[in-house]
Scaffold this motif. Structure first.
Motif, PDB file in Angstrom:
ATOM      1  N   GLU A   1      -0.786   8.819  -0.330  1.00 28.68           N
ATOM      2  CA  GLU A   1       0.231   9.871  -0.223  1.00 28.68           C
ATOM      3  C   GLU A   1       0.201  10.517   1.153  1.00 28.68           C
ATOM      4  N   GLU A   2      -0.991  10.817   1.634  1.00 31.48           N
ATOM      5  CA  GLU A   2      -1.111  11.461   2.949  1.00 31.48           C
ATOM      6  C   GLU A   2      -0.590  10.546   4.048  1.00 31.48           C
ATOM      7  N   ALA A   3      -0.930   9.255   3.965  1.00 31.52           N
ATOM      8  CA  ALA A   3      -0.459   8.305   4.971  1.00 31.52           C
ATOM      9  C   ALA A   3       1.065   8.163   4.912  1.00 31.52           C
ATOM     10  N   ARG A   4       1.607   8.107   3.703  1.00 28.84           N
ATOM     11  CA  ARG A   4       3.056   7.958   3.550  1.00 28.84           C
ATOM     12  C   ARG A   4       3.788   9.197   4.054  1.00 28.84           C
ATOM     13  N   ASP A   5       3.296  10.385   3.710  1.00 29.11           N
ATOM     14  CA  ASP A   5       3.960  11.616   4.129  1.00 29.11           C
ATOM     15  C   ASP A   5       3.943  11.761   5.644  1.00 29.11           C
ATOM     16  N   THR A   6       2.842  11.353   6.258  1.00 30.18           N
ATOM     17  CA  THR A   6       2.752  11.420   7.718  1.00 30.18           C
ATOM     18  C   THR A   6       3.744  10.464   8.364  1.00 30.18           C
ATOM     19  N   ALA A   7       3.848   9.253   7.815  1.00 33.36           N
ATOM     20  CA  ALA A   7       4.763   8.254   8.375  1.00 33.36           C
ATOM     21  C   ALA A   7       6.216   8.650   8.181  1.00 33.36           C
ATOM     22  N   ASP A   8       6.515   9.333   7.063  1.00 29.84           N
ATOM     23  CA  ASP A   8       7.903   9.680   6.747  1.00 29.84           C
ATOM     24  C   ASP A   8       8.360  10.981   7.371  1.00 29.84           C
TER      25      ASP A   8
ATOM     26  N   PRO B   1      10.273  -0.062 -13.528  1.00 27.97           N
ATOM     27  CA  PRO B   1      11.658   0.440 -13.478  1.00 27.97           C
ATOM     28  C   PRO B   1      11.937   1.296 -12.253  1.00 27.97           C
ATOM     29  N   LYS B   2      10.895   1.914 -11.685  1.00 26.43           N
ATOM     30  CA  LYS B   2      11.131   2.744 -10.503  1.00 26.43           C
ATOM     31  C   LYS B   2      11.534   1.873  -9.311  1.00 26.43           C
ATOM     32  N   ALA B   3      10.882   0.726  -9.146  1.00 27.49           N
ATOM     33  CA  ALA B   3      11.239  -0.181  -8.060  1.00 27.49           C
ATOM     34  C   ALA B   3      12.599  -0.830  -8.313  1.00 27.49           C
ATOM     35  N   THR B   4      12.882  -1.160  -9.573  1.00 30.15           N
ATOM     36  CA  THR B   4      14.195  -1.710  -9.923  1.00 30.15           C
ATOM     37  C   THR B   4      15.295  -0.719  -9.583  1.00 30.15           C
ATOM     38  N   LEU B   5      15.082   0.545  -9.916  1.00 33.63           N
ATOM     39  CA  LEU B   5      16.060   1.592  -9.618  1.00 33.63           C
ATOM     40  C   LEU B   5      16.281   1.718  -8.115  1.00 33.63           C
ATOM     41  N   ALA B   6      15.206   1.645  -7.334  1.00 32.25           N
ATOM     42  CA  ALA B   6      15.323   1.759  -5.878  1.00 32.25           C
ATOM     43  C   ALA B   6      16.142   0.602  -5.300  1.00 32.25           C
ATOM     44  N   LEU B   7      15.936  -0.608  -5.812  1.00 32.16           N
ATOM     45  CA  LEU B   7      16.723  -1.746  -5.340  1.00 32.16           C
ATOM     46  C   LEU B   7      18.204  -1.573  -5.667  1.00 32.16           C
TER      47      LEU B   7
ATOM     48  N   LEU C   1      16.979  -7.618   0.317  1.00 29.44           N
ATOM     49  CA  LEU C   1      16.496  -6.259   0.064  1.00 29.44           C
ATOM     50  C   LEU C   1      15.124  -6.364  -0.586  1.00 29.44           C
ATOM     51  N   TRP C   2      14.126  -5.693   0.001  1.00 27.60           N
ATOM     52  CA  TRP C   2      12.746  -5.778  -0.464  1.00 27.60           C
ATOM     53  C   TRP C   2      12.247  -4.409  -0.907  1.00 27.60           C
ATOM     54  N   ALA C   3      11.737  -4.331  -2.127  1.00 25.55           N
ATOM     55  CA  ALA C   3      11.101  -3.115  -2.625  1.00 25.55           C
ATOM     56  C   ALA C   3       9.590  -3.299  -2.593  1.00 25.55           C
ATOM     57  N   ALA C   4       8.871  -2.251  -2.188  1.00 24.23           N
ATOM     58  CA  ALA C   4       7.409  -2.285  -2.162  1.00 24.23           C
ATOM     59  C   ALA C   4       6.865  -1.687  -3.454  1.00 24.23           C
ATOM     60  N   VAL C   5       6.066  -2.464  -4.169  1.00 24.42           N
ATOM     61  CA  VAL C   5       5.475  -2.064  -5.449  1.00 24.42           C
ATOM     62  C   VAL C   5       4.013  -1.724  -5.220  1.00 24.42           C
ATOM     63  N   PRO C   6       3.506  -0.590  -5.739  1.00 28.36           N
ATOM     64  CA  PRO C   6       2.088  -0.255  -5.557  1.00 28.36           C
ATOM     65  C   PRO C   6       1.194  -1.377  -6.072  1.00 28.36           C
ATOM     66  N   HIS C   7       0.291  -1.853  -5.217  1.00 28.87           N
ATOM     67  CA  HIS C   7      -0.538  -2.993  -5.605  1.00 28.87           C
ATOM     68  C   HIS C   7      -1.506  -2.643  -6.730  1.00 28.87           C
ATOM     69  N   TYR C   8      -1.831  -1.349  -6.886  1.00 27.66           N
ATOM     70  CA  TYR C   8      -2.816  -0.979  -7.893  1.00 27.66           C
ATOM     71  C   TYR C   8      -2.191  -0.811  -9.279  1.00 27.66           C
ATOM     72  N   VAL C   9      -0.875  -0.949  -9.374  1.00 28.46           N
ATOM     73  CA  VAL C   9      -0.213  -0.933 -10.675  1.00 28.46           C
ATOM     74  C   VAL C   9       0.924  -1.957 -10.624  1.00 28.46           C
ATOM     75  N   SER C  10       0.521  -3.218 -10.557  1.00 23.08           N
ATOM     76  CA  SER C  10       1.470  -4.293 -10.301  1.00 23.08           C
ATOM     77  C   SER C  10       2.036  -4.919 -11.571  1.00 23.08           C
TER      78      SER C  10
ATOM     79  N   ASP D   1       0.853  -1.187   0.000  1.00 20.43           N
ATOM     80  CA  ASP D   1       0.000   0.000   0.000  1.00 20.43           C
ATOM     81  C   ASP D   1       0.888   1.236   0.000  1.00 20.43           C
ATOM     82  N   THR D   2       1.556   1.451  -1.104  1.00 20.88           N
ATOM     83  CA  THR D   2       2.470   2.578  -1.242  1.00 20.88           C
ATOM     84  C   THR D   2       2.136   3.333  -2.519  1.00 20.88           C
ATOM     85  N   PRO D   3       2.148   4.670  -2.491  1.00 19.84           N
ATOM     86  CA  PRO D   3       1.797   5.438  -3.692  1.00 19.84           C
ATOM     87  C   PRO D   3       2.931   5.465  -4.706  1.00 19.84           C
ATOM     88  N   HIS D   4       2.572   5.431  -5.971  1.00 18.74           N
ATOM     89  CA  HIS D   4       3.581   5.435  -7.032  1.00 18.74           C
ATOM     90  C   HIS D   4       4.284   6.775  -7.149  1.00 18.74           C
ATOM     91  N   THR D   5       3.731   7.812  -6.525  1.00 17.36           N
ATOM     92  CA  THR D   5       4.275   9.164  -6.632  1.00 17.36           C
ATOM     93  C   THR D   5       5.376   9.447  -5.617  1.00 17.36           C
TER      94      THR D   5
END
Length: 333
Positions: A251-258, A199-205, A185-194, A132-136
């Motif tokens: 996005e709001e949940a992620r920004d609050t957590a971060d 490439p964004k998750a690949t780059l992060a890894l 090493l685990w990357a989280a991929v947005p479930h709504y665009v699986s 449950d992570t935003p692609h943005t």
């Protein structure tokens, strides 16, 4: 059968592995190893016997033409070696394959046999899960290990996960029991665009792998591919008000957590990476020629119809979903 003929004595080798299937959401992990193999022109020196580990009705072989001659490529796991040049050269042993259908313990023992014969100092296993992570936002990447000392010295999480696991978890535990330092090493991929690729998750890894083993990885067109992927998902989300609203909630949940981590270690890591890429001496660490070892598409899943169930098996990074309940929603290779 292990065949190591033609492999030179390696320099500070690290094994980097990824497996298509249950632990490879968006093909992010296997895509990362494929990128390393491509950029450093790795050459395959060994492959596991496909008949020992794969059900060909699940992972079917493919037929192709080579100058008019029909050939078959069997699903398997292959190993290659790449040498990173520069002032401090080192070698990576790349393992890329498909999660085996059977005999997992024998599969792991065979890979550990390679690691022992090659003098591998550490095993890094890449994985990707649906979250449950935003692609943005930046892709969360967590580093976990079963070794308490390794967790402390390398600033990793000591895994506490209990539940269904994949070959990533089994191989990590096999390494631990064999006394081989191992990290996942685990990357989280947005479930709504699986849908792959991501490439964004690949780059992060790859960025996290750089930090972990202190190397510079040539990224090629991957950053541009990641930006194009995000723009494509932005456009698709904008066409569906329900999805757009859901993304805003994430996005709001992620920004609050971060928010507590908006400074400190996270910024320091980014700044160090920036300096490393600007360092003229790092430019010498370019891909070797390997001679010593002779389409972006996206689709959206409407969030209200989905039961959150990531395809990973380790403790989740910030803003990632709860522990996985069952493997049913994991993407197939």
């Amino acid at each position: 059968m292990i065949e190591l003929e033609g492999v030179p004595e390696l320099i500070d080798p690290v094994m980097v592995a990824a497996f298509e299937g249950w632990n490879d959401a968006g093909d992010a992990a296997s895509g990362a190893v494929a990128h390393l193999d491509r950029e450093w022109k790795g050459e395959v020196f060994a492959a596991l016997d496909a008949e020992d580990y794969y059900d060909f009705q699940v992972n079917r072989p493919t037929v192709w033409l080579d100058n008019g001659v029909r050939k078959i490529t069997w699903p398997t796991t292959r190993l290659s070696v790449v040498r990173i040049g520069g002032t401090k050269p080192r070698d990576l042993v790349l393992v890329r394959g498909i999660e085996p259908s059977m005999r997992w313990r024998s599969f792991c023992n065979e890979l550990l046999g390679f690691a022992h014969e090659l003098g591998v100092e550490m095993v890094v296993i890449l994985g990707a899960l649906l979250g449950d992570t935003p692609h943005t936002r930046p892709v969360p990447v967590s580093g976990v290990t079963s070794d308490a000392d390794l967790a402390r010295t390398m600033d990793l999480e000591e895994t506490k996960y209990e539940g269904p696991t994949g070959i990533v978890g089994v191989l990590q535990e096999a390494c631990t029991h064999a006394g081989v330092p191992a990290v996942s090493l685990w990357a989280a991929v947005p479930h709504y665009v699986s849908q792959p690729p991501n490439p964004k998750a690949t780059l992060a890894l790859l960025n996290r792998l750089e930090d972990l083993i202190d190397i510079r990885i040539p990224l090629g067109e991957l950053p541009e591919d990641a930006r194009a992927w995000q723009l494509g998902v932005d456009q698709l989300a904008a066409e569906d008000s329900e999805v757009a609203e859901y993304v805003q909630t994430l996005e709001e949940a992620r920004d609050t957590a971060d928010l507590p981590e908006a400074s400190g270690d996270a910024i320091a890591r980014e700044f160090e990476r920036y300096l490393r890429r600007r360092d003229p001496s790092a430019a010498a660490e370019q891909p070797g020629d390997g001679s010593y070892l002779r389409d972006t598409s996206s689709g959206l899943t409407r969030p209200p119809r989905r039961k959150p169930d990531p395809s990973g098996e380790e403790p989740q990074p910030p803003a990632a979903p709860p522990e996985p309940e069952e493997p049913g929603d994991a993407p197939d290779a």
